[in-house]
Scaffold this motif. Structure first.
Motif, PDB file in Angstrom:
ATOM      1  N   ASP A 136       0.831  -1.201   0.000  1.00 28.59           N
ATOM      2  CA  ASP A 136       0.000   0.000   0.000  1.00 28.59           C
ATOM      3  C   ASP A 136       0.869   1.256   0.000  1.00 28.59           C
ATOM      4  O   ASP A 136       0.587   2.218  -0.721  1.00 28.59           O
ATOM      5  CB  ASP A 136      -0.918   0.013   1.223  1.00 28.59           C
ATOM      6  CG  ASP A 136      -1.871  -1.164   1.277  1.00 28.59           C
ATOM      7  OD1 ASP A 136      -2.282  -1.651   0.201  1.00 28.59           O
ATOM      8  OD2 ASP A 136      -2.197  -1.599   2.400  1.00 28.59           O
ATOM      9  N   TYR A 139       2.331   2.163  -3.364  1.00 25.15           N
ATOM     10  CA  TYR A 139       1.401   2.788  -4.317  1.00 25.15           C
ATOM     11  C   TYR A 139       0.839   4.119  -3.799  1.00 25.15           C
ATOM     12  O   TYR A 139      -0.115   4.637  -4.370  1.00 25.15           O
ATOM     13  CB  TYR A 139       0.236   1.844  -4.613  1.00 25.15           C
ATOM     14  CG  TYR A 139       0.510   0.857  -5.727  1.00 25.15           C
ATOM     15  CD1 TYR A 139       0.864   1.288  -6.990  1.00 25.15           C
ATOM     16  CD2 TYR A 139       0.383  -0.506  -5.512  1.00 25.15           C
ATOM     17  CE1 TYR A 139       1.090   0.391  -8.027  1.00 25.15           C
ATOM     18  CE2 TYR A 139       0.609  -1.417  -6.541  1.00 25.15           C
ATOM     19  CZ  TYR A 139       0.960  -0.961  -7.787  1.00 25.15           C
ATOM     20  OH  TYR A 139       1.183  -1.861  -8.812  1.00 25.15           O
ATOM     21  N   ALA A 141      -0.913   4.535  -1.235  1.00 21.35           N
ATOM     22  CA  ALA A 141      -2.303   4.155  -0.956  1.00 21.35           C
ATOM     23  C   ALA A 141      -2.462   3.712   0.495  1.00 21.35           C
ATOM     24  O   ALA A 141      -3.231   2.803   0.796  1.00 21.35           O
ATOM     25  CB  ALA A 141      -2.752   3.037  -1.906  1.00 21.35           C
ATOM     26  N   TYR A 188      -5.715   5.906  -4.213  1.00 18.75           N
ATOM     27  CA  TYR A 188      -4.417   6.556  -4.417  1.00 18.75           C
ATOM     28  C   TYR A 188      -4.478   7.982  -3.886  1.00 18.75           C
ATOM     29  O   TYR A 188      -5.401   8.745  -4.193  1.00 18.75           O
ATOM     30  CB  TYR A 188      -4.081   6.555  -5.909  1.00 18.75           C
ATOM     31  CG  TYR A 188      -3.110   7.616  -6.336  1.00 18.75           C
ATOM     32  CD1 TYR A 188      -1.758   7.513  -6.051  1.00 18.75           C
ATOM     33  CD2 TYR A 188      -3.557   8.742  -7.034  1.00 18.75           C
ATOM     34  CE1 TYR A 188      -0.866   8.501  -6.446  1.00 18.75           C
ATOM     35  CE2 TYR A 188      -2.681   9.729  -7.443  1.00 18.75           C
ATOM     36  CZ  TYR A 188      -1.344   9.612  -7.144  1.00 18.75           C
ATOM     37  OH  TYR A 188      -0.475  10.586  -7.535  1.00 18.75           O
ATOM     38  N   ARG A 189      -3.505   8.318  -3.045  1.00 26.57           N
ATOM     39  CA  ARG A 189      -3.382   9.687  -2.538  1.00 26.57           C
ATOM     40  C   ARG A 189      -1.895   9.977  -2.441  1.00 26.57           C
ATOM     41  O   ARG A 189      -1.211   9.513  -1.537  1.00 26.57           O
ATOM     42  CB  ARG A 189      -4.066   9.833  -1.179  1.00 26.57           C
ATOM     43  CG  ARG A 189      -4.007  11.243  -0.584  1.00 26.57           C
ATOM     44  CD  ARG A 189      -4.765  11.331   0.744  1.00 26.57           C
ATOM     45  NE  ARG A 189      -6.214  11.219   0.550  1.00 26.57           N
ATOM     46  CZ  ARG A 189      -6.914  10.100   0.775  1.00 26.57           C
ATOM     47  NH1 ARG A 189      -6.301   9.005   1.196  1.00 26.57           N
ATOM     48  NH2 ARG A 189      -8.207  10.086   0.567  1.00 26.57           N
ATOM     49  N   PHE A 282      -1.609   1.273 -10.378  1.00 25.87           N
ATOM     50  CA  PHE A 282      -2.425   1.034  -9.199  1.00 25.87           C
ATOM     51  C   PHE A 282      -3.837   0.670  -9.637  1.00 25.87           C
ATOM     52  O   PHE A 282      -4.474   1.392 -10.408  1.00 25.87           O
ATOM     53  CB  PHE A 282      -2.426   2.278  -8.309  1.00 25.87           C
ATOM     54  CG  PHE A 282      -3.270   2.144  -7.075  1.00 25.87           C
ATOM     55  CD1 PHE A 282      -3.052   1.103  -6.183  1.00 25.87           C
ATOM     56  CD2 PHE A 282      -4.278   3.058  -6.814  1.00 25.87           C
ATOM     57  CE1 PHE A 282      -3.832   0.983  -5.037  1.00 25.87           C
ATOM     58  CE2 PHE A 282      -5.059   2.944  -5.671  1.00 25.87           C
ATOM     59  CZ  PHE A 282      -4.831   1.898  -4.778  1.00 25.87           C
ATOM     60  N   HIS A 285      -6.939   3.188  -9.418  1.00 23.94           N
ATOM     61  CA  HIS A 285      -6.829   4.546  -9.947  1.00 23.94           C
ATOM     62  C   HIS A 285      -7.605   4.601 -11.257  1.00 23.94           C
ATOM     63  O   HIS A 285      -7.101   4.252 -12.318  1.00 23.94           O
ATOM     64  CB  HIS A 285      -5.360   4.897 -10.176  1.00 23.94           C
ATOM     65  CG  HIS A 285      -5.127   6.337 -10.487  1.00 23.94           C
ATOM     66  ND1 HIS A 285      -5.645   7.351  -9.720  1.00 23.94           N
ATOM     67  CD2 HIS A 285      -4.429   6.950 -11.471  1.00 23.94           C
ATOM     68  CE1 HIS A 285      -5.275   8.520 -10.217  1.00 23.94           C
ATOM     69  NE2 HIS A 285      -4.542   8.304 -11.287  1.00 23.94           N
TER      70      HIS A 285
END
Length: 373
Positions: A136, A139, A141, A188-189, A282, A285
């Motif tokens: 995580d 990515y 995430a 996704y951030r 990802f 996304h």
């Protein structure tokens, strides 16, 4: 025909073909093999775009500090501007994240972690977020409530606070104290905090004694990188998000490693499975019309999930297999395997006028021809 004679002929042919293959593949030694490209209209168009008249008294327009091109293992173009020279270790900003991903790839090859491992296994302060996995974080995430705003919105910025104010003493700890915005692995951030959590986790993966030298022993020294500097926070943790420095020629070595699937000469330094993971979008996304497609700490020229219009690729004039490490103010390491190109750009862009697609379009015309499209 005598069977033994036939067997010897086959052995000679196989050995000869192997030798020809080895000779055909060019690798750098202490220096890059050089085959400077001829000046052509296409090359002039690239230079005119990358190196317009420079006014260092302003912060407007495209300001390239270095542009270096490797084609099929050979240095074919190199130009510097301003104070940046061939031996200048340049700040890479967020290109550091992709360098960190390559260091982690070596640790992965040594069996030090799995992508499904809980991140708190290697960084205990994440015990308040037990469901975050290493994959995580790769990515961006993690699901942590993070704001990746820069100098244009400093009061709301998690990354500015981490790098410069209340989080700078222990950047991973600061990140771990953020709340949750979404379930790990579901959104996704983009987060420099996630990258610094990976850097802190690496310390427990390899041990406190090995950690200070690990990027060098694991990656830089095998590649022949001599210029690398990587700043740490006061806890001794590498600022994996932002603060790696190296010359353009040395950064190109990481590009060539990735272009050739993690192989360096006769050694598979990064597992092929790791490189494939880095270059896999990802899965969640799905935004349409986006200008970025995240891989695992790399950026891809692929379509987001659910998108079919090829014009919506991040860099529509570059091949689909192009990918990059990108950093603040225009730092870039571009890799285009189908064109056998590695391109390093160092810069000081401040106004958003620079276009990755425009530079790649011109570089492909200058060094790979229309066939690369």
């Amino acid at each position: 025909m005598n069977p033994r004679f036939f067997q010897r002929v086959c052995v000679v042919l196989v050995l000869g073909l192997g030798a020809q293959s080895a000779l055909a593949e060019v690798w750098p030694g202490e220096q890059w093999p050089s085959a400077p490209a001829a000046q052509t209209p296409a090359l002039k168009a690239l230079e005119d775009y990358a190196f317009p008249a420079r006014d260092d008294s302003t912060r407007k327009g495209i300001r390239t500090d270095a542009l270096l091109v490797i084609h099929d293992g050979q240095l074919v173009y190199e130009r510097y501007a301003g104070v940046t020279k061939v031996n200048t270790p340049h700040l890479t900003w967020s290109v550091s994240k992709s360098i960190l991903a390559s260091v982690l790839g070596v640790a992965f090859s040594e069996g030090r972690f799995q992508l499904t491992d809980p991140a708190m296994k290697f960084y205990p302060p994440l015990k308040s977020h037990p469901d975050i996995r290493i994959g995580d974080l790769m990515y961006w995430a993690s699901g942590l409530d993070w704001q990746e705003d820069y100098e244009y919105a400093p009061l709301n910025s998690s990354v500015v606070a981490m790098l410069y104010t209340r989080g700078r003493g222990d950047m991973a700890q600061f990140t771990s104290e953020h709340g949750t915005a979404s379930a790990p692995g579901t959104a996704y951030r983009y987060s420099s905090g996630d990258s610094n959590l990976l850097s802190a986790a690496l310390k427990n993966m390899v041990g406190d004694k090995a950690y200070p030298d690990y990027p060098w022993t694991a990656l830089f020294e095998p590649l022949g990188i001599r210029s690398a500097v990587w700043e740490t926070d006061p806890t001794g943790t590498f600022v994996g998000s932002s603060y790696a420095y190296m010359t353009a020629r040395d950064l190109a070595r990481i590009g060539l490693l990735m272009q050739r699937g993690g192989r360096w000469q006769n050694r598979q330094l990064l597992p092929k499975a790791w490189v494939d993971f880095n270059l896999t979008p990802f899965a969640h996304h799905q935004a349409k019309g986006v200008n970025e497609v995240p891989g695992a700490q790399w950026w891809l020229n692929r379509l987001p999930v659910g998108e079919s219009d090829v014009s919506n690729r991040p860099w529509p004039d570059a091949p689909t297999d192009a990918f990059a490490a990108l950093g603040h103010w225009g730092q870039a390491l571009y890799v285009i395997p189908s064109a056998k190109l590695v391109i390093v750009r160092y810069a000081d862009d401040r106004d958003g006028s620079y276009s990755h697609d425009q530079l790649l379009q011109r570089a492909l015309a200058a060094f790979a021809g229309e066939g690369a499209q």
